[in-house]
Design a protein around this motif. Structure first.
Motif, PDB file in Angstrom:
ATOM      1  N   GLY A 177       0.804  -1.209   0.000  1.00 11.63           N
ATOM      2  CA  GLY A 177       0.000   0.000   0.000  1.00 11.63           C
ATOM      3  C   GLY A 177       0.839   1.262   0.000  1.00 11.63           C
ATOM      4  N   PRO A 178       0.191   2.399  -0.011  1.00 13.24           N
ATOM      5  CA  PRO A 178       0.951   3.666  -0.028  1.00 13.24           C
ATOM      6  C   PRO A 178       1.815   3.806   1.222  1.00 13.24           C
ATOM      7  CG  PRO A 178      -1.366   4.054   0.470  1.00 13.24           C
ATOM      8  CD  PRO A 178      -1.262   2.613   0.061  1.00 13.24           C
ATOM      9  N   MET A 179       3.040   4.217   0.992  1.00  8.56           N
ATOM     10  CA  MET A 179       3.969   4.371   2.108  1.00  8.56           C
ATOM     11  C   MET A 179       3.639   5.600   2.954  1.00  8.56           C
ATOM     12  SD  MET A 179       5.698   1.743   1.926  1.00  8.56           S
ATOM     13  CE  MET A 179       6.177   0.462   0.781  1.00  8.56           C
ATOM     14  N   SER A 180       3.027   6.607   2.356  1.00 10.50           N
ATOM     15  CA  SER A 180       2.673   7.824   3.091  1.00 10.50           C
ATOM     16  C   SER A 180       1.172   7.781   3.386  1.00 10.50           C
ATOM     17  CB  SER A 180       3.025   9.069   2.273  1.00 10.50           C
ATOM     18  OG  SER A 180       4.402   9.107   2.021  1.00 10.50           O
ATOM     19  N   SER A 181       0.821   7.685   4.657  1.00  8.17           N
ATOM     20  CA  SER A 181      -0.587   7.608   5.026  1.00  8.17           C
ATOM     21  C   SER A 181      -1.208   9.003   5.031  1.00  8.17           C
ATOM     22  CB  SER A 181      -0.731   6.970   6.412  1.00  8.17           C
ATOM     23  OG  SER A 181      -0.047   7.734   7.372  1.00  8.17           O
ATOM     24  N   LEU A 182      -2.519   9.024   5.023  1.00 15.22           N
ATOM     25  CA  LEU A 182      -3.224  10.295   5.035  1.00 15.22           C
ATOM     26  C   LEU A 182      -3.065  10.972   6.391  1.00 15.22           C
ATOM     27  CD1 LEU A 182      -6.496   9.201   3.233  1.00 15.22           C
ATOM     28  CD2 LEU A 182      -4.549  10.402   2.261  1.00 15.22           C
ATOM     29  N   PRO A 183      -3.098  12.287   6.448  1.00 16.91           N
ATOM     30  CA  PRO A 183      -2.939  12.977   7.731  1.00 16.91           C
ATOM     31  C   PRO A 183      -4.100  12.687   8.664  1.00 16.91           C
ATOM     32  CG  PRO A 183      -3.565  14.527   6.005  1.00 16.91           C
ATOM     33  CD  PRO A 183      -3.266  13.226   5.322  1.00 16.91           C
ATOM     34  N   ILE A 184      -3.776  12.527   9.933  1.00 17.13           N
ATOM     35  CA  ILE A 184      -4.780  12.275  10.957  1.00 17.13           C
ATOM     36  C   ILE A 184      -5.334  13.616  11.432  1.00 17.13           C
ATOM     37  CG2 ILE A 184      -5.243  11.210  13.202  1.00 17.13           C
ATOM     38  CD1 ILE A 184      -2.893   9.365  12.680  1.00 17.13           C
ATOM     39  N   LYS A 185      -6.654  13.716  11.464  1.00 13.32           N
ATOM     40  CA  LYS A 185      -7.291  14.969  11.852  1.00 13.32           C
ATOM     41  C   LYS A 185      -7.058  15.238  13.342  1.00 13.32           C
ATOM     42  CE  LYS A 185     -11.718  17.402  11.637  1.00 13.32           C
ATOM     43  NZ  LYS A 185     -13.146  17.297  11.295  1.00 13.32           N
ATOM     44  N   ASP A 186      -6.743  16.483  13.674  1.00 10.40           N
ATOM     45  CA  ASP A 186      -6.528  16.949  15.052  1.00 10.40           C
ATOM     46  C   ASP A 186      -5.424  16.159  15.751  1.00 10.40           C
ATOM     47  OD1 ASP A 186      -8.603  18.705  14.619  1.00 10.40           O
ATOM     48  OD2 ASP A 186     -10.118  17.346  15.464  1.00 10.40           O
ATOM     49  N   TYR A 187      -4.396  15.752  14.990  1.00  6.43           N
ATOM     50  CA  TYR A 187      -3.277  15.027  15.588  1.00  6.43           C
ATOM     51  C   TYR A 187      -2.175  16.012  15.938  1.00  6.43           C
ATOM     52  CZ  TYR A 187       0.789  12.000  16.015  1.00  6.43           C
ATOM     53  OH  TYR A 187       1.926  11.382  16.471  1.00  6.43           O
ATOM     54  N   GLU A 188      -1.736  15.955  17.170  1.00 10.19           N
ATOM     55  CA  GLU A 188      -0.667  16.830  17.635  1.00 10.19           C
ATOM     56  C   GLU A 188       0.614  16.014  17.692  1.00 10.19           C
ATOM     57  OE1 GLU A 188      -1.718  18.620  21.287  1.00 10.19           O
ATOM     58  OE2 GLU A 188      -3.483  19.669  20.503  1.00 10.19           O
ATOM     59  N   ALA A 189       1.547  16.385  16.869  1.00 10.36           N
ATOM     60  CA  ALA A 189       2.808  15.645  16.823  1.00 10.36           C
ATOM     61  C   ALA A 189       3.607  15.895  18.098  1.00 10.36           C
ATOM     62  CB  ALA A 189       3.622  16.082  15.602  1.00 10.36           C
ATOM     63  N   PRO A 190       4.296  14.887  18.612  1.00  9.97           N
ATOM     64  CA  PRO A 190       5.095  15.086  19.823  1.00  9.97           C
ATOM     65  C   PRO A 190       6.282  16.004  19.549  1.00  9.97           C
ATOM     66  CG  PRO A 190       5.502  12.921  18.887  1.00  9.97           C
ATOM     67  CD  PRO A 190       4.360  13.502  18.120  1.00  9.97           C
ATOM     68  N   ASP A 191       6.612  16.772  20.559  1.00 11.38           N
ATOM     69  CA  ASP A 191       7.744  17.679  20.428  1.00 11.38           C
ATOM     70  C   ASP A 191       9.038  16.872  20.399  1.00 11.38           C
ATOM     71  OD1 ASP A 191       6.025  19.768  20.461  1.00 11.38           O
ATOM     72  OD2 ASP A 191       6.184  20.123  22.618  1.00 11.38           O
ATOM     73  N   GLY A 192       9.976  17.345  19.643  1.00  8.06           N
ATOM     74  CA  GLY A 192      11.275  16.685  19.551  1.00  8.06           C
ATOM     75  C   GLY A 192      12.349  17.703  19.256  1.00  8.06           C
ATOM     76  N   ASP A 193      13.570  17.287  19.392  1.00  8.55           N
ATOM     77  CA  ASP A 193      14.688  18.168  19.108  1.00  8.55           C
ATOM     78  C   ASP A 193      15.702  17.401  18.269  1.00  8.55           C
ATOM     79  OD1 ASP A 193      15.373  16.391  21.009  1.00  8.55           O
ATOM     80  OD2 ASP A 193      16.443  17.786  22.304  1.00  8.55           O
ATOM     81  N   TYR A 194      16.508  18.141  17.543  1.00 10.14           N
ATOM     82  CA  TYR A 194      17.533  17.536  16.713  1.00 10.14           C
ATOM     83  C   TYR A 194      18.736  18.467  16.714  1.00 10.14           C
ATOM     84  CZ  TYR A 194      16.231  20.920  13.139  1.00 10.14           C
ATOM     85  OH  TYR A 194      15.989  22.076  12.457  1.00 10.14           O
ATOM     86  N   VAL A 195      19.860  17.911  16.365  1.00 12.47           N
ATOM     87  CA  VAL A 195      21.110  18.660  16.325  1.00 12.47           C
ATOM     88  C   VAL A 195      21.440  18.931  14.865  1.00 12.47           C
ATOM     89  CG1 VAL A 195      23.539  18.684  16.958  1.00 12.47           C
ATOM     90  CG2 VAL A 195      21.879  17.565  18.452  1.00 12.47           C
TER      91      VAL A 195
END
Length: 202
Positions: A177-195
């Motif tokens: 199936g499609p590798m990129s799924s449809l966006p989830i409504k009212d989904y809040e992505a977890p905060d993260g940090d990167y260097v």
């Protein structure tokens, strides 16, 4: 100090007399005089702001302006120069050893040049004959398949229609199936940090 509720129930109103002629009343009733217990607030006294020396502040501002002007002059000097790419940038050591690493091309004799030319011609003729033979085999197989299908159609139309259908198991091909799924409504992505390790040239 913690006080039980039974104590305030039995003694709903307590009057404390101090040095003044008036009375100060503490009440547990739900009126305007009820006791309020607040959480302890701890705070550090405000530090006095040090008065900065105007001359020192002016010197800092001038130093900052000189640093910015120097950066501007550096950018104007390097205008038009491309940023170096580490993958294709030659190290200074290799540049210094360039003369030592140079190898002149060998001088071939006329006999060696003719022998190589003859080898290339024979190899080209061999590959041409090989391609012709493979093309003839494929053409023969396709012609035989065409005649067989034509004869089969004259015998049975249903068998011919089944024979020309695409075989799903002929090739080991499998899809998911499609590798990129449809966006989830009212989904809040977890905060993260990167260097960020991207190098910058200023």
């Amino acid at each position: 100090m913690a006080l039980s509720s039974s104590y305030f129930t039995s003694l709903s109103r307590c009057c404390l007399q101090n040095g003044s002629p008036g009375l100060r009343c503490i009440s547990t009733q739900s009126g305007p005089l009820y006791v309020q217990l607040t959480s302890s607030l701890r705070a550090e006294p405000l530090k006095k702001k040090k008065r900065a020396d105007p001359a020192l502040e002016k010197a800092r501002e001038e130093k900052k302006i000189r640093r910015i002007e120097k950066a501007i002059r550096k950018l104007e000097k390097n205008e038009g120069q491309l940023k170096p790419i580490e993958e294709v940038q030659v190290s200074m050591k290799l540049k210094q050893e360039m003369k030592l690493r140079e190898r002149p091309a060998p001088q071939l004799s006329n006999e060696e040049v003719l022998a190589r030319r003859d080898c290339e011609l024979r190899w080209g003729r061999y590959k041409f004959k090989q391609v012709q033979a493979e093309s003839a085999i494929i053409a023969t197989a396709l012609e035989a398949q065409r005649r067989a299908l034509q004869e089969l159609r004259q015998v049975s139309e249903s068998l011919w229609s089944e024979a020309i259908e695409q075989d799903q198991f002929a090739l080991p091909f499998r899809t998911y199936g499609p590798m990129s799924s449809l966006p989830i409504k009212d989904y809040e992505a977890p905060d993260g940090d990167y260097v960020d390790v991207t190098r910058k040239w200023e």
